[in-house]
Design a protein around this motif. Structure first.
Motif, PDB file in Angstrom:
ATOM      1  N   ARG A  24      44.650   3.583  -4.859  1.00  5.34           N
ATOM      2  CA  ARG A  24      44.284   3.853  -3.306  1.00  5.34           C
ATOM      3  C   ARG A  24      44.936   4.110  -2.357  1.00  5.34           C
ATOM      4  NH1 ARG A  24      38.753   6.862  -4.897  1.00  5.34           N
ATOM      5  NH2 ARG A  24      38.266   6.665  -6.291  1.00  5.34           N
ATOM      6  N   ALA A  25      44.867   4.630  -1.258  1.00  5.13           N
ATOM      7  CA  ALA A  25      45.478   4.156   0.081  1.00  5.13           C
ATOM      8  C   ALA A  25      44.195   3.320   0.653  1.00  5.13           C
ATOM      9  CB  ALA A  25      45.380   5.418   0.811  1.00  5.13           C
ATOM     10  N   GLU A  26      44.367   2.809   2.118  1.00  5.62           N
ATOM     11  CA  GLU A  26      43.910   2.062   2.714  1.00  5.62           C
ATOM     12  C   GLU A  26      42.574   2.733   3.637  1.00  5.62           C
ATOM     13  OE1 GLU A  26      43.664  -1.253   6.750  1.00  5.62           O
ATOM     14  OE2 GLU A  26      45.641   0.004   5.828  1.00  5.62           O
ATOM     15  N   ASN A  27      42.703   4.376   4.189  1.00  4.12           N
ATOM     16  CA  ASN A  27      41.576   5.111   4.022  1.00  4.12           C
ATOM     17  C   ASN A  27      41.411   5.851   3.143  1.00  4.12           C
ATOM     18  OD1 ASN A  27      43.320   6.393   3.709  1.00  4.12           O
ATOM     19  ND2 ASN A  27      44.039   7.881   5.496  1.00  4.12           N
ATOM     20  N   ASP A  28      40.777   5.525   2.323  1.00  2.00           N
ATOM     21  CA  ASP A  28      40.956   5.963   0.763  1.00  2.00           C
ATOM     22  C   ASP A  28      39.784   5.122   0.133  1.00  2.00           C
ATOM     23  OD1 ASP A  28      39.343   8.364  -0.526  1.00  2.00           O
ATOM     24  OD2 ASP A  28      41.140   8.085  -2.033  1.00  2.00           O
ATOM     25  N   ILE A  29      39.497   3.776   0.684  1.00  2.00           N
ATOM     26  CA  ILE A  29      39.442   2.932  -0.438  1.00  2.00           C
ATOM     27  C   ILE A  29      37.532   2.764  -0.607  1.00  2.00           C
ATOM     28  CG2 ILE A  29      38.512   0.411  -0.346  1.00  2.00           C
ATOM     29  CD1 ILE A  29      40.870   0.620  -0.613  1.00  2.00           C
ATOM     30  N   PRO A  84      41.262   8.825  -6.951  1.00  2.00           N
ATOM     31  CA  PRO A  84      41.819   9.065  -6.067  1.00  2.00           C
ATOM     32  C   PRO A  84      43.003   9.835  -5.808  1.00  2.00           C
ATOM     33  CG  PRO A  84      43.388   7.387  -7.175  1.00  2.00           C
ATOM     34  CD  PRO A  84      42.231   7.527  -7.799  1.00  2.00           C
ATOM     35  N   SER A  85      43.379  10.447  -4.317  1.00  2.00           N
ATOM     36  CA  SER A  85      43.427  12.334  -4.413  1.00  2.00           C
ATOM     37  C   SER A  85      45.016  12.034  -4.357  1.00  2.00           C
ATOM     38  CB  SER A  85      42.953  12.819  -3.073  1.00  2.00           C
ATOM     39  OG  SER A  85      42.854  12.214  -1.894  1.00  2.00           O
ATOM     40  N   ALA A  86      45.593  10.687  -4.047  1.00  2.00           N
ATOM     41  CA  ALA A  86      46.836  10.778  -3.160  1.00  2.00           C
ATOM     42  C   ALA A  86      47.453   9.192  -4.292  1.00  2.00           C
ATOM     43  CB  ALA A  86      47.556  10.570  -2.053  1.00  2.00           C
ATOM     44  N   PRO A  87      47.447   8.888  -5.255  1.00  2.00           N
ATOM     45  CA  PRO A  87      47.622   7.729  -6.272  1.00  2.00           C
ATOM     46  C   PRO A  87      48.868   7.215  -5.424  1.00  2.00           C
ATOM     47  CG  PRO A  87      46.711   9.015  -7.640  1.00  2.00           C
ATOM     48  CD  PRO A  87      47.128  10.511  -6.693  1.00  2.00           C
ATOM     49  N   SER A  88      48.776   5.374  -4.826  1.00  2.00           N
ATOM     50  CA  SER A  88      49.797   5.054  -4.588  1.00  2.00           C
ATOM     51  C   SER A  88      49.867   3.642  -4.948  1.00  2.00           C
ATOM     52  CB  SER A  88      50.406   5.224  -3.493  1.00  2.00           C
ATOM     53  OG  SER A  88      50.958   4.500  -2.094  1.00  2.00           O
ATOM     54  N   LEU A  89      51.271   3.249  -4.749  1.00  2.00           N
ATOM     55  CA  LEU A  89      51.238   2.114  -5.463  1.00  2.00           C
ATOM     56  C   LEU A  89      51.908   1.159  -4.540  1.00  2.00           C
ATOM     57  CD1 LEU A  89      53.381   2.282  -9.011  1.00  2.00           C
ATOM     58  CD2 LEU A  89      51.620   1.460  -8.671  1.00  2.00           C
ATOM     59  N   LEU A  98      40.649  -7.309   1.802  1.00  2.00           N
ATOM     60  CA  LEU A  98      41.739  -5.866   1.397  1.00  2.00           C
ATOM     61  C   LEU A  98      40.917  -5.511  -0.439  1.00  2.00           C
ATOM     62  CD1 LEU A  98      44.891  -7.892   2.855  1.00  2.00           C
ATOM     63  CD2 LEU A  98      43.449  -6.989   4.022  1.00  2.00           C
ATOM     64  N   TRP A  99      40.380  -4.985  -0.034  1.00  2.00           N
ATOM     65  CA  TRP A  99      39.927  -4.286  -1.472  1.00  2.00           C
ATOM     66  C   TRP A  99      41.296  -4.012  -2.159  1.00  2.00           C
ATOM     67  CZ3 TRP A  99      36.253  -6.412  -3.045  1.00  2.00           C
ATOM     68  CH2 TRP A  99      34.775  -6.302  -2.213  1.00  2.00           C
ATOM     69  N   GLY A 100      41.837  -2.931  -1.599  1.00  2.00           N
ATOM     70  CA  GLY A 100      43.503  -2.156  -1.925  1.00  2.00           C
ATOM     71  C   GLY A 100      44.045  -3.347  -2.888  1.00  2.00           C
TER      72      GLY A 100
END
Length: 291
Positions: free
Chosen positions: A55-60, A67-72, A255-257
């Motif tokens: 997840r992105a930081e604003n989607d944690i 997640p709507s937009a998975p990211s690495l 920093l959960w992500g």
């Protein structure tokens, strides 16, 4: 009431087979359903860890299952901000060497207690069992002082040496070795074999199951060790993965992500070991609980 051709009421043996087996099938379906639910409950935290790491930081704090937009980005942050690969290698080395030393010292001590004729063998066995009950908080200060005097602070050797001998390892192999047939050992002694040859050529090859169980348990325990590395480590590049995870938890916030990404990387070796050695892992936990 219905009767058969002779006018007698139907018995249990004359009832249809499907009717007789219906309760057993129902019970079996209930058991399988419960196992499926429990399995989902056990797997869901791992799934949520992986999903949060993508997840992105604003989607944690989103409640969506994926997640709507998975990211690495979180994995890239972890790998660039700290030497994560080196930390994982440190943890692998510490866990593997600790497990190997515990198996080695456990074999030597268990064989000595079982085979050697000693008057105080029972007393020694009792003291080893009592030392297993001593909590780590009692011995951490003497161990820290000794490690400091030996120059082992902030080193991988300092993480391994205090855990090279474990009372649990000795007791597990002791009980397994007591059930070993003494006739085979006596025959080897009559053929001129010494204790060293008997141990490594006869006893150890025939105790692969308890040795494998001990090795797996010791490896997992060393991999999850936190308190002793926290006392001994000074630099992040000389620490283990449990200490690295703590760096993402600060007083300003967590920093959960990146934390979930680092936890996922830290869990991969253990998950791979479990998938490869699933049967031995389950047997090790069962045998350790029985002992």
């Amino acid at each position: 009431m219905t009767t058969d051709r002779d006018g007698n009421p139907p018995t249990a043996s004359s009832r249809p087979r499907a009717y007789a087996t219906l309760p057993a099938r129902t019970r079996g379906a209930g058991v399988h359903l419960m196992m499926i639910v429990l399995s989902l409950l056990a797997i869901f935290p791992l799934y949520w860890m992986v999903a949060t790491s993508l997840r992105a930081e604003n989607d944690i704090f989103s409640t969506t299952l994926w997640p709507s937009a998975p990211s690495l980005e979180n994995y890239a942050f972890v790998l660039t901000k700290m030497p994560m690969l080196r930390i994982l290698l440190n943890t692998m080395v510490v866990a593997a060497v600790t497990a190997l030393l515990q198996v080695l010292t456990g074999l030597l001590a268990a064989y000595a207690l079982v085979r050697w004729r000693m008057r105080l063998a029972g007393v020694v066995h009792g003291l080893i069992a009592l030392s297993w009950l001593v909590p780590f908080q009692v011995t951490m200060i003497p161990n820290y002082v000794l490690a400091s005097r030996l120059g082992l602070l902030d080193t991988l050797s300092g993480l391994v040496v205090p855990n090279a001998v474990a009372a649990f390892a000795i007791l597990l192999l002791y009980h397994a070795m007591r059930s070993f047939p003494t006739e085979i050992l006596e025959a080897a002694r009559l053929d001129g074999a010494g204790h060293w040859r008997i141990l490594w050529q006869i006893v150890a090859p025939n105790m692969r199951a308890p040795i494998a169980s001990l090795g797996i348990l010791a490896f997992i325990s060393a991999w999850n060790e936190y308190f002793w590395p926290l006392l001994l480590s000074r630099k992040i590049e000389n620490s283990v993965v449990q200490i690295a995870l703590q760096t993402f938890m600060t007083q300003e916030g967590n920093l959960w992500g990146p934390l979930m990404a680092a936890a996922t990387l830290a869990s991969l070796p253990i998950l791979l070991i479990y998938l490869v050695l699933q049967r031995h892992v389950i047997a090790s936990f069962m045998k350790s609980g029985i002992r």
